[in-house]
Design a protein around this motif. Sequence first.
Motif, short mmCIF file in Angstrom:
data_model
loop_
_atom_site.label_atom_id
_atom_site.label_comp_id
_atom_site.label_asym_id
_atom_site.label_seq_id
_atom_site.Cartn_x
_atom_site.Cartn_y
_atom_site.Cartn_z
N UNK A 1 0.84 -1.20 0.00
CA UNK A 1 0.00 0.00 0.00
C UNK A 1 0.87 1.25 0.00
N UNK A 2 0.35 2.29 -0.59
CA UNK A 2 1.09 3.54 -0.69
C UNK A 2 1.46 4.05 0.70
N UNK A 3 2.73 4.43 0.85
CA UNK A 3 3.20 4.98 2.12
C UNK A 3 3.62 3.92 3.12
N UNK A 4 3.44 2.64 2.77
CA UNK A 4 3.80 1.56 3.67
C UNK A 4 5.09 0.89 3.21
N UNK A 5 5.97 0.60 4.15
CA UNK A 5 7.21 -0.09 3.80
C UNK A 5 7.01 -1.60 3.72
#
Length: 633
Positions: A375-379
């Motif tokens: 997911x966007x923004x997740x590492x």
Amino acid sequence: MAFFKKKKTEENTDEFHKEYGMISNCRFVLGKIAKYRKSLIFYLIAAAVAGALLSYAWSIIGKLVIDMIQKQSEGGNIRSLVWLTLGTTFAELLLMWLNTISNMKLGVGFTYVRLMIIKERIAKSLSMNYEILEDPDMLDRLQKAKRATGGDYHGVQGLMQYISLSLTQIVSIITAVTIMVTFNPLVIVVVAVLGFIQFQFFEYIRKKDKAEMWDAMAPHWRKLEYMERVTTDFSFAKDIRLFGMKDFLSKKQKEVYDTELAHWIKSRQYWIYNSFFAHGISLVRQLIITGWLICEAVYGGLPISNFVLYMASANTFSGAINGILTNLSGLRERSAQTDDYRSFMDIPTYEKKGIPVPRSEDGYSFTFENVSFRYRGQEQYALKNVDITVKAGEKLAVVGLNGAGKSTFIKLMLRLYDVTEGRILMNGTDIREFDREDYYNLFAPAFQDVMVFAFPMAENVSMKAPGDTDKTGAEKNLRDAGLGEKLDSLDKGVDTELLKVLYDDGVDLSGGEKQKLALARALYKNAPVIVLDEPTAALDALAEFRLYQSFDSLIGNSTAVYISHRLSSTRFCDRVAMFKAGEMTETGTHEELMALDGAYAEMFRVQAQYYVEDKDIFDVPEEMEMEVTPDAG
């Protein structure tokens, strides 16, 4: 994911935000007016001319009356003065009528055009890809666009209002210039210089206000909208009361309001500074013009009638200059808000028209090839290295604890998201090649969070307009999904309105009833692939199993994917895929996974106590029954 990248500068600007300019935005709203209500163009011109002439009427009349009185004192007929009075009175009344009618038409017409612009905004947001619209930055952009279309006096409609006011002021200035030039052209130069100084200060204030109010507040407005929904939406009412959340929520909402109030105070301070400066410039301008006229009257032999005309015209001229600069302030502010709307509408979705989905009598298979997703923004990856094929006509159970990646797996299969790595094939073709809407038609989904719309029950099943809804079919699907008794208890049957939003006699459904409604929707769509993403979580374990068993017999040979953290679906599915921490750890039949004695077998044994009372259905081993019966009471 490249779509979401933002250009980072010292100002941290948004690459999708554009400043179109005031003239461009004026053309934009005038274009919308011409598109949706052409007659408003006439009323814009009529209001401008009538309004401007009204402001100068008594200046001209005063001069004419003084000239006539002077002639009368020299001997003459009073009849001409009477006719002048009657004529000017009639003209004044005609201008007043035209101005009033025009402004009434403009007020209603502008609102209609704004509603049509809102319709365009809604259509844009509904057509955007799910993944794009879920992005927090995109939600902020949408919030700005909503604010730009949310009222009569700001955003796009505010720009329309100020265009109308500015047209009136422009006609007034042209009239004033025509009159004042006969006195002394230098007056126009003085007024222009002072106006330029005033405009420069206004520009400084406008930019400060936009940066520290409108831009800075976009994320906050999203929070404010959420808090207002939580505190007014009936669906939150039980939790708020039973958990004693009133004081907590009140404090939270006050904090949000305090933040907004602080920004509004700063914004108003900026415009107070602008107001003080504008009044100072206006005073200087009035002193110069008035002093000039007095000198001309005393030393230059300016006639009294002309003095009255120029003095009144100078006052009106000064007011018109103030008005146009004030309107310019409003125009620029509303133009900046219109930038937010147009920027959102001009955001490319990067969605090209794909190839049609080929119709297949043999059904559709789906192959995940080394699929990973983050997911966007997740590492951390939500799914990692998933390889599996869902065969045409197969019943697949996807199981695992909450957060295992089950719902992400199905969102990728439905193409609500596109994979970060790897690919998903449908009958051998990458699903990203297909037209998205055509691809969606393959699936009949039922999700855990069931959205009930304020429509009749039949339309809530068909998800179509009344004329396109088969009520008989909808009723059959509702009964097949287990809502027969509910239907029989309702006087209007499938015509019963749901929710109490639009109708006072609307019916609210329980959690379990909503989930059965979702199953009825899936049956009604009659798509080749059925996807159930924990739609029966509100039911107990045995009721869930029996409903799944009944549902499975209804869908026949359709491909089906059952997603659950409970194991009600696994006994009648052809295969089970076990997910843990974003990875598919086990796959096989129920019997194969029980023999493997891994994570699936452990999960089944833990849950088996809920199914012991109907061991014939679940075929619970005798030793398991003995093991769990004491705990079951």
